[in-house]
Write an enzyme that holds these catalytic residues in place. Structure first.
Site, PDB file in Angstrom:
ATOM      1  CG  ASP A 195     -36.380 -48.307  -4.905  1.00 30.05           C
ATOM      2  OD1 ASP A 195     -36.206 -47.170  -4.419  1.00 30.05           O
ATOM      3  OD2 ASP A 195     -37.456 -48.916  -4.823  1.00 30.05           O
ATOM      4  CD  GLU A 196     -37.833 -43.158  -6.264  1.00 30.54           C
ATOM      5  OE1 GLU A 196     -38.319 -42.591  -7.258  1.00 30.54           O
ATOM      6  OE2 GLU A 196     -38.452 -43.334  -5.204  1.00 30.54           O
ATOM      7  CG  ASP A 248     -39.221 -46.517  -9.455  1.00 29.44           C
ATOM      8  OD1 ASP A 248     -38.521 -47.066  -8.587  1.00 29.44           O
ATOM      9  OD2 ASP A 248     -40.418 -46.224  -9.291  1.00 29.44           O
TER      10      ASP A 248
END
Length: 369
Positions: A108-109, A14
Site C-alpha cells: 500500500d505504499e 500511501d
C-alpha cells in the site's frame, strides 16, 4: 550543507486504510462503518482498521478481543491478501505511467522519483495530484502523498494531511519543517525511542538538531548518526526500483494456547510448508532460520540458527525449527509460532557493504515543486 546535496523530486504515495478500503469497495454496505480486517474469533489479531474504527482506538496488531471492547459495534472482515495484491498491482501500473523509478515499501505504499518523468512535467506536486486522482477515478480508492527533496521528508509529509490529501515540502522549507516537527513524527523514531528522547528533553526537530553527533552516538548508538543527518534534511538514499527482499516468513496464532511441544511440532510442520511454498514462489533460498514464539502473556522470543548453505526445502527448515524449539525449555504456554528465513541469496553482500557515494552538486533551493 543541504544546498550542496543532490536535489531530487520524490513522491511518497500511501494508500488510505488500504485493506479496509478494499473491503469497503468490494462491499459498499461497509462504507462509513467501523471495520477491522482480521481479528475475528477469540484469538484473532487485527491487520488493519478503517478510520471510523481508529477513532475508537482500534489499530493494527491489536487483539480482536480488545478491539471489540473499545468499539462494540466493530465489524470484522476476513483478510484477503490475494485481493490486496491484485489491487496493489493496478496502483503500481499507474505509477509506472509516470516513472520507472518506483520503489514499493509494501502493498500500500511506494516511493516515486519524478525528477525526470515520462510526462515531462516539472511539478512533482501536480504529478502527485494527478496520480491520486487517477487512483480514485480508476480504482475507487483514496491515497495520500508527500512530496519533497528526499525519501525521508516525503515519507514524513505523506502522513501530514491524511486521509486523501498531500503535503509538499519545498526545498527552501525543509529545515524549518523539520525543526517544527514533533519528534514522534520522524520516520525511524519508534515509541520506545520517542520516550527516551522525551526524557532527555528532545521533543521537536529543533531540540534534536541542538544535539551534537557525539551526543546522539553516545545515547542512541548506530541510529544517532541517522538522526543527526535527517534532522538537517540530509538523506541521500536513492529510489531503488528493485528492492532486495531481506527475509520471508509465515506464522500462526492459535485459537487455544499450546502447552504441549507435540502439538507445537504439528503446527510447525504446517508453517514450514507455507514458508517453503513462499520461497519456491519467490525463487529464493536462505541460510538463517528464525523461530518466533509468542507466549500467552504476550512476551515475544526469537531463536535463530545460521546454516552453512542456502536452503529452501521444507524438511530442512522444519528440522532446524525443531532444534530451535527444543533449544531451551518453554517459559509459558504458547499463543503464536512463526518461522522466517533470512540471509537470502538475493542479497548482494558487496552492495550491502558499499556506501552510497554522491557527487555533490551545487543547486539553488528555489526549485520548482
Amino acid at each position: 550543507m543541504l544546498s550542496e546535496l543532490p536535489i531530487r523530486k520524490i513522491i511518497h504515495v500511501d494508500m488510505d486504510a488500504f485493506y479496509a478500503s478494499v473491503a469497503e469497495m468490494d462491499d459498499p454496505s461497509l462504507k462509513g462503518k467501523a471495520i477491522a480486517v482480521g481479528g475475528g474469533g477469540t484469538r484473532g489479531v487485527i491487520n488493519a482498521a478503517s478510520y471510523e474504527a481508529r477513532k475508537f482506538g482500534v489499530k493494527s496488531a491489536m487483539s480482536g478481543r480488545l478491539a471489540i471492547k473499545l468499539c462494540p459495534h466493530l465489524i470484522f472482515v476476513k483478510t484477503d491478501f490475494a485481493r490486496y495484491t491484485e489491487i496493489s498491482k493496478k496502483v503500481r501500473s499507474i505509477f509506472f505511467d509516470y516513472t520507472d523509478l518506483v520503489e514499493p515499501l509494501s502493498l500500500d505504499e511506494a516511493y516515486l522519483d519524478v525528477t525526470e518523468n515520462k510526462k515531462g512535467n516539472p511539478s512533482a506536486s501536480l504529478l502527485a495530484q494527478e496520480i491520486r486522482t487517477r487512483i480514485f477515478n480508476e480504482l475507487g480508492l483514496t491515497a495520500s502523498a508527500g512530496i519533497s527533496i528526499n525519501k525521508f521528508i516525503a515519507k514524513v509529509a505523506s502522513d501530514y494531511n491524511k486521509p486523501n490529501g498531500q503535503k509538499t515540502v519545498n526545498p527552501e522549507e525543509v529545515l524549518q519543517f523539520l525543526e517544527d516537527l514533533d519528534i514522534r513524527k520522524f520516520y525511524g523514531v519508534g515509541k520506545v525511542t520517542a520516550e527516551k528522547m522525551y526524557q532527555k528533553g528532545i521533543f521537536t526537530g529543533k531540540d534534536l538538531k541542538s544535539k551534537s553527533l557525539e551526543y546522539l552516538d553516545d545515547n542512541f548508538g548506530k541510529s544517532g548518526r541517522y538522526y543527526y543527518h535527517v534532522v538537517r534534511g540530509i538523506h541521500t538514499s536513492e529510489v531503488k526500483p528493485n528492492r532486495i527482499r531481506k527475509s520471508l516468513a509465515a506464522e500462526r496464532t492459535f485459537s487455544e494456547n499450546l502447552s504441549s511441544e507435540i502439538f507445537m511440532l504439528e503446527k510447525l510442520e504446517h508453517i514450514a510448508e507455507e514458508v517453503a511454498k513462499r520461497l519456491s514462489k519467490s525463487k529464493v533460498s536462505g541460510k538463517t532460520v528464525t523461530l518466533k514464539i509468542k507466549y500467552s502473556d504476550f512476551t515475544l522470543q526469537t531463536r535463530s540458527k545460521t546454516l552453512p548453505y542456502f536452503v529452501s526445502d521444507k524438511s530442512i527448515i522444519l528440522e532446524t525449527a525443531k532444534d530451535l524449539l527444543f533449544q531451551e525449555k518453554m517459559s509459558n504456554s504458547v499463543r503464536l509460532l512463526g518461522i522466517s528465513l533470512s540471509n537470502l541469496n538475493t542479497e548482494d553482500s558487496k552492495k550491502k557493504k558499499k556506501e552510497i557515494k554522491e557527487e555533490p552538486v551545487s543547486v539553488q533551493l528555489k526549485f520548482e515543486f
